[in-house]
Design a protein around this motif. Structure first.
Motif, PDB file in Angstrom:
ATOM      1  N   ASP A 191       2.249 -20.541  -0.363  1.00  0.00           N
ATOM      2  CA  ASP A 191       1.960 -19.929  -1.451  1.00  0.00           C
ATOM      3  C   ASP A 191       2.480 -18.326  -1.573  1.00  0.00           C
ATOM      4  O   ASP A 191       1.858 -17.585  -1.089  1.00  0.00           O
ATOM      5  N   LEU A 192       3.909 -18.151  -1.958  1.00  0.00           N
ATOM      6  CA  LEU A 192       4.441 -16.949  -1.847  1.00  0.00           C
ATOM      7  C   LEU A 192       4.002 -15.826  -2.890  1.00  0.00           C
ATOM      8  O   LEU A 192       3.714 -14.858  -2.351  1.00  0.00           O
ATOM      9  N   PRO A 193       3.402 -16.400  -3.991  1.00  0.00           N
ATOM     10  CA  PRO A 193       2.689 -15.509  -4.714  1.00  0.00           C
ATOM     11  C   PRO A 193       1.493 -14.882  -4.266  1.00  0.00           C
ATOM     12  O   PRO A 193       0.995 -13.943  -4.186  1.00  0.00           O
ATOM     13  N   GLY A 194       0.760 -15.877  -3.753  1.00  0.00           N
ATOM     14  CA  GLY A 194      -0.601 -15.561  -2.883  1.00  0.00           C
ATOM     15  C   GLY A 194      -0.318 -14.476  -1.661  1.00  0.00           C
ATOM     16  O   GLY A 194      -0.772 -13.668  -1.250  1.00  0.00           O
ATOM     17  N   VAL A 195       0.992 -14.815  -0.978  1.00  0.00           N
ATOM     18  CA  VAL A 195       1.420 -13.718   0.016  1.00  0.00           C
ATOM     19  C   VAL A 195       1.548 -12.369  -0.509  1.00  0.00           C
ATOM     20  O   VAL A 195       1.117 -11.469   0.055  1.00  0.00           O
ATOM     21  N   PHE A 196       2.342 -12.337  -1.428  1.00  0.00           N
ATOM     22  CA  PHE A 196       2.691 -10.883  -2.260  1.00  0.00           C
ATOM     23  C   PHE A 196       1.519 -10.344  -2.667  1.00  0.00           C
ATOM     24  O   PHE A 196       1.392  -9.208  -2.509  1.00  0.00           O
ATOM     25  N   LEU A 197       0.523 -11.196  -3.319  1.00  0.00           N
ATOM     26  CA  LEU A 197      -0.776 -10.664  -3.819  1.00  0.00           C
ATOM     27  C   LEU A 197      -1.361  -9.922  -2.654  1.00  0.00           C
ATOM     28  O   LEU A 197      -2.073  -8.826  -2.745  1.00  0.00           O
ATOM     29  N   ALA A 198      -1.651 -10.498  -1.541  1.00  0.00           N
ATOM     30  CA  ALA A 198      -2.381 -10.181  -0.130  1.00  0.00           C
ATOM     31  C   ALA A 198      -1.704  -8.765   0.051  1.00  0.00           C
ATOM     32  O   ALA A 198      -2.456  -7.816   0.409  1.00  0.00           O
ATOM     33  N   ILE A 199      -0.400  -9.052   0.362  1.00  0.00           N
ATOM     34  CA  ILE A 199       0.090  -7.510   0.793  1.00  0.00           C
ATOM     35  C   ILE A 199       0.118  -6.571  -0.124  1.00  0.00           C
ATOM     36  O   ILE A 199      -0.276  -5.173   0.218  1.00  0.00           O
ATOM     37  N   ILE A 200       0.086  -6.654  -1.619  1.00  0.00           N
ATOM     38  CA  ILE A 200      -0.390  -5.550  -2.564  1.00  0.00           C
ATOM     39  C   ILE A 200      -1.660  -5.268  -2.242  1.00  0.00           C
ATOM     40  O   ILE A 200      -1.942  -3.952  -2.625  1.00  0.00           O
ATOM     41  N   LEU A 201      -2.802  -6.133  -2.377  1.00  0.00           N
ATOM     42  CA  LEU A 201      -3.993  -5.424  -2.117  1.00  0.00           C
ATOM     43  C   LEU A 201      -4.384  -4.685  -0.878  1.00  0.00           C
ATOM     44  O   LEU A 201      -4.994  -3.759  -0.850  1.00  0.00           O
ATOM     45  N   ILE A 202      -3.687  -5.070   0.298  1.00  0.00           N
ATOM     46  CA  ILE A 202      -3.824  -4.309   1.433  1.00  0.00           C
ATOM     47  C   ILE A 202      -3.301  -3.067   1.510  1.00  0.00           C
ATOM     48  O   ILE A 202      -3.820  -1.939   1.747  1.00  0.00           O
ATOM     49  N   LEU A 203      -2.083  -2.973   0.555  1.00  0.00           N
ATOM     50  CA  LEU A 203      -1.400  -1.632   0.563  1.00  0.00           C
ATOM     51  C   LEU A 203      -2.155  -0.735  -0.479  1.00  0.00           C
ATOM     52  O   LEU A 203      -2.755   0.325  -0.254  1.00  0.00           O
ATOM     53  N   VAL A 204      -2.985  -1.421  -1.589  1.00  0.00           N
ATOM     54  CA  VAL A 204      -3.611  -0.567  -2.495  1.00  0.00           C
ATOM     55  C   VAL A 204      -4.924  -0.065  -1.885  1.00  0.00           C
ATOM     56  O   VAL A 204      -5.279   1.094  -2.070  1.00  0.00           O
ATOM     57  N   VAL A 205      -5.677  -1.034  -1.213  1.00  0.00           N
ATOM     58  CA  VAL A 205      -7.023  -0.388  -0.258  1.00  0.00           C
ATOM     59  C   VAL A 205      -6.543   0.745   0.566  1.00  0.00           C
ATOM     60  O   VAL A 205      -7.261   1.653   0.624  1.00  0.00           O
ATOM     61  N   GLY A 206      -5.465   0.611   1.299  1.00  0.00           N
ATOM     62  CA  GLY A 206      -5.206   1.734   2.253  1.00  0.00           C
ATOM     63  C   GLY A 206      -4.767   2.853   1.516  1.00  0.00           C
ATOM     64  O   GLY A 206      -5.261   3.820   1.999  1.00  0.00           O
ATOM     65  N   ILE A 207      -4.173   2.717   0.496  1.00  0.00           N
ATOM     66  CA  ILE A 207      -3.801   4.211  -0.296  1.00  0.00           C
ATOM     67  C   ILE A 207      -5.142   4.625  -0.956  1.00  0.00           C
ATOM     68  O   ILE A 207      -5.201   6.039  -0.941  1.00  0.00           O
TER      69      ILE A 207
ATOM     70  N   LEU B  79      -6.827   8.307  -0.702  1.00  0.00           N
ATOM     71  CA  LEU B  79      -7.029   9.244  -2.073  1.00  0.00           C
ATOM     72  C   LEU B  79      -8.382   9.489  -1.931  1.00  0.00           C
ATOM     73  O   LEU B  79      -8.617  10.755  -2.410  1.00  0.00           O
ATOM     74  N   LEU B  80      -9.273   8.731  -1.892  1.00  0.00           N
ATOM     75  CA  LEU B  80     -10.599   8.991  -2.372  1.00  0.00           C
ATOM     76  C   LEU B  80     -11.549   9.605  -1.067  1.00  0.00           C
ATOM     77  O   LEU B  80     -12.545  10.320  -1.593  1.00  0.00           O
ATOM     78  N   ILE B  81     -11.162   9.531  -0.138  1.00  0.00           N
ATOM     79  CA  ILE B  81     -11.884  10.094   1.146  1.00  0.00           C
ATOM     80  C   ILE B  81     -11.006  11.158   1.855  1.00  0.00           C
ATOM     81  O   ILE B  81     -11.501  12.400   1.900  1.00  0.00           O
ATOM     82  N   PHE B  82      -9.985  10.845   2.296  1.00  0.00           N
ATOM     83  CA  PHE B  82      -9.415  11.833   3.317  1.00  0.00           C
ATOM     84  C   PHE B  82      -8.440  13.070   2.305  1.00  0.00           C
ATOM     85  O   PHE B  82      -8.510  14.248   2.819  1.00  0.00           O
ATOM     86  N   SER B  83      -7.989  12.581   1.407  1.00  0.00           N
ATOM     87  CA  SER B  83      -7.317  13.631   0.572  1.00  0.00           C
ATOM     88  C   SER B  83      -8.259  14.724  -0.071  1.00  0.00           C
ATOM     89  O   SER B  83      -7.922  15.995   0.319  1.00  0.00           O
ATOM     90  N   PRO B  84      -9.378  14.340  -0.603  1.00  0.00           N
ATOM     91  CA  PRO B  84     -10.352  15.375  -1.230  1.00  0.00           C
ATOM     92  C   PRO B  84     -10.826  16.220   0.126  1.00  0.00           C
ATOM     93  O   PRO B  84     -11.017  17.389  -0.007  1.00  0.00           O
ATOM     94  N   VAL B  85     -11.153  15.698   1.580  1.00  0.00           N
ATOM     95  CA  VAL B  85     -11.588  16.459   2.719  1.00  0.00           C
ATOM     96  C   VAL B  85     -10.376  17.302   3.182  1.00  0.00           C
ATOM     97  O   VAL B  85     -10.752  18.631   3.255  1.00  0.00           O
ATOM     98  N   GLU B  86      -9.244  16.907   3.017  1.00  0.00           N
ATOM     99  CA  GLU B  86      -8.038  17.714   3.552  1.00  0.00           C
ATOM    100  C   GLU B  86      -7.953  18.910   2.304  1.00  0.00           C
ATOM    101  O   GLU B  86      -7.595  19.986   2.972  1.00  0.00           O
ATOM    102  N   ARG B  87      -8.130  18.830   1.258  1.00  0.00           N
ATOM    103  CA  ARG B  87      -7.991  19.714   0.251  1.00  0.00           C
ATOM    104  C   ARG B  87      -9.265  21.058   0.580  1.00  0.00           C
ATOM    105  O   ARG B  87      -8.950  22.100   0.251  1.00  0.00           O
ATOM    106  N   TRP B  88     -10.215  20.525   0.823  1.00  0.00           N
ATOM    107  CA  TRP B  88     -11.313  21.461   1.263  1.00  0.00           C
ATOM    108  C   TRP B  88     -11.290  22.044   2.292  1.00  0.00           C
ATOM    109  O   TRP B  88     -11.470  23.333   2.413  1.00  0.00           O
ATOM    110  N   VAL B  89     -10.763  21.483   3.500  1.00  0.00           N
ATOM    111  CA  VAL B  89     -10.134  22.236   4.574  1.00  0.00           C
ATOM    112  C   VAL B  89      -9.440  23.236   4.253  1.00  0.00           C
ATOM    113  O   VAL B  89      -9.426  24.599   4.814  1.00  0.00           O
ATOM    114  N   LEU B  90      -8.231  22.886   3.512  1.00  0.00           N
ATOM    115  CA  LEU B  90      -7.248  23.775   3.338  1.00  0.00           C
ATOM    116  C   LEU B  90      -7.788  24.969   2.445  1.00  0.00           C
ATOM    117  O   LEU B  90      -7.238  26.128   2.716  1.00  0.00           O
TER     118      LEU B  90
END
Length: 298
Positions: free
Chosen positions: A258-274, A278-289
């Motif tokens: 199921d190639l569409p399912g494979v690409f969907l899983a890849i996209i979801l993995i990428l979206v979660v990582g980003i 953005l929600l946790i590490f970037s705000p903390v980094e801006r606060w430190v700077l």
């Protein structure tokens, strides 16, 4: 006359000192006014949205012009249909949460282990000489290599998953903290000892705050290793007893061709990582700077 000259010189020095202090205060002042929403949208939101849009356009053009076969690159509509189908069945959020909860819990465990380990390695010469090179070697070892022994040790369960995450993330967090501590100016440490900040007090009030930028970099890398380790474990050691996570979703797509399912899983993995960045590490980094005067706008 001599008294008048002396008085004028003293007044002149006082004025010069006041000017110097005012200049130093101006240099130390950090402007914390909020950036207009329009500027945020233009500088921070628009560029990634444009980049994603270009990727999707190129993707659709390649499919529409039949440059590549659908068995190698599915149409966007097919991937969207897979996403819609999971949403209608109510499994989309469940699959995402299964992996995210494991990843975050594993990262917190790695944080609790890697932080004191990094302090110990950085501050005790014998410990650094003994296990410092081992931590460096473990950091360069692919996380997927730990999956087979973890399965043999614990079987197909969450303990196996967390073991792989810890072995992937702990070295990165510890090494990041060691690097941050190594970059602390020696004057800070001497001043802390002079003021009586030694032992745990010195680590809390002097070492950790001064090493924060390097430590934060290690945390970001530790999360990346946690997420990658988890995906490798879910792909290789998939089992109904473990529940359906993003890694299992990707492997199921491969097994079912199921190639569409494979690409969907890849996209979801990428979206979660980003999203986590953005929600946790970037705000903390801006606060430190911002707290160090290195970021003038929020």
């Amino acid at each position: 006359m001599a008294s008048t000259d002396t008085t004028s010189k003293a007044t002149g020095k006082s004025d010069d000192l006041a000017v110097l202090e005012a200049g130093l205060d101006a240099l130390d002042a950090v402007h914390t006014h909020r950036t207009p929403v329009r500027e945020i949208l233009l500088k921070k939101v628009f560029p990634p949205v444009l980049a994603v849009s270009l990727v999707l356009i190129v993707w659709q053009v390649l499919v529409a012009t039949e440059v590549t076969e659908e068995t190698k690159l599915p149409a966007l509509s097919a991937v969207w249909d897979s996403l819609s189908d999971m949403w209608v069945k109510g499994t989309l959020l469940e699959v995402i949460w299964t992996s995210v909860s494991r990843g975050l819990l594993g990262f917190l465990l790695a944080l609790a282990i890697g932080t004191p380990l990094g302090l110990l390695v950085a501050r005790v010469k014998f410990v650094r000489a003994a296990i410092g090179p081992i931590l460096q070697g473990l950091q360069s070892l692919p996380s997927v290599a730990w999956v087979p022994p973890a399965v043999l040790w614990f079987g197909l369960n969450d303990a196996m998953m967390f073991t792989v995450i810890l072995l992937g993330a702990v070295p990165s967090i510890a090494n990041g903290l060691v690097s941050g501590i190594d970059q602390i100016p020696p004057l800070y440490l001497r001043a802390g000892r002079t003021l009586g900040a030694t032992g745990l007090a010195g680590a809390r009030h002097i070492v950790m705050p001064a090493a924060l930028p390097g430590y934060l970099a290690g945390l970001k890398q530790g999360w990346a290793f946690s997420w990658r380790s988890l995906m490798a474990a879910e792909i290789i050691a998939s089992s109904p007893d473990l529940g359906l996570g993003l890694g299992q979703l990707l492997e199921n797509g491969r097994n079912n061709i199921d190639l569409p399912g494979v690409f969907l899983a890849i996209i979801l993995i990428l979206v979660v990582g980003i999203a986590i960045d953005l929600l946790i590490f970037s705000p903390v980094e801006r606060w430190v700077l911002r707290s160090r005067g290195l970021l003038t706008k929020s």
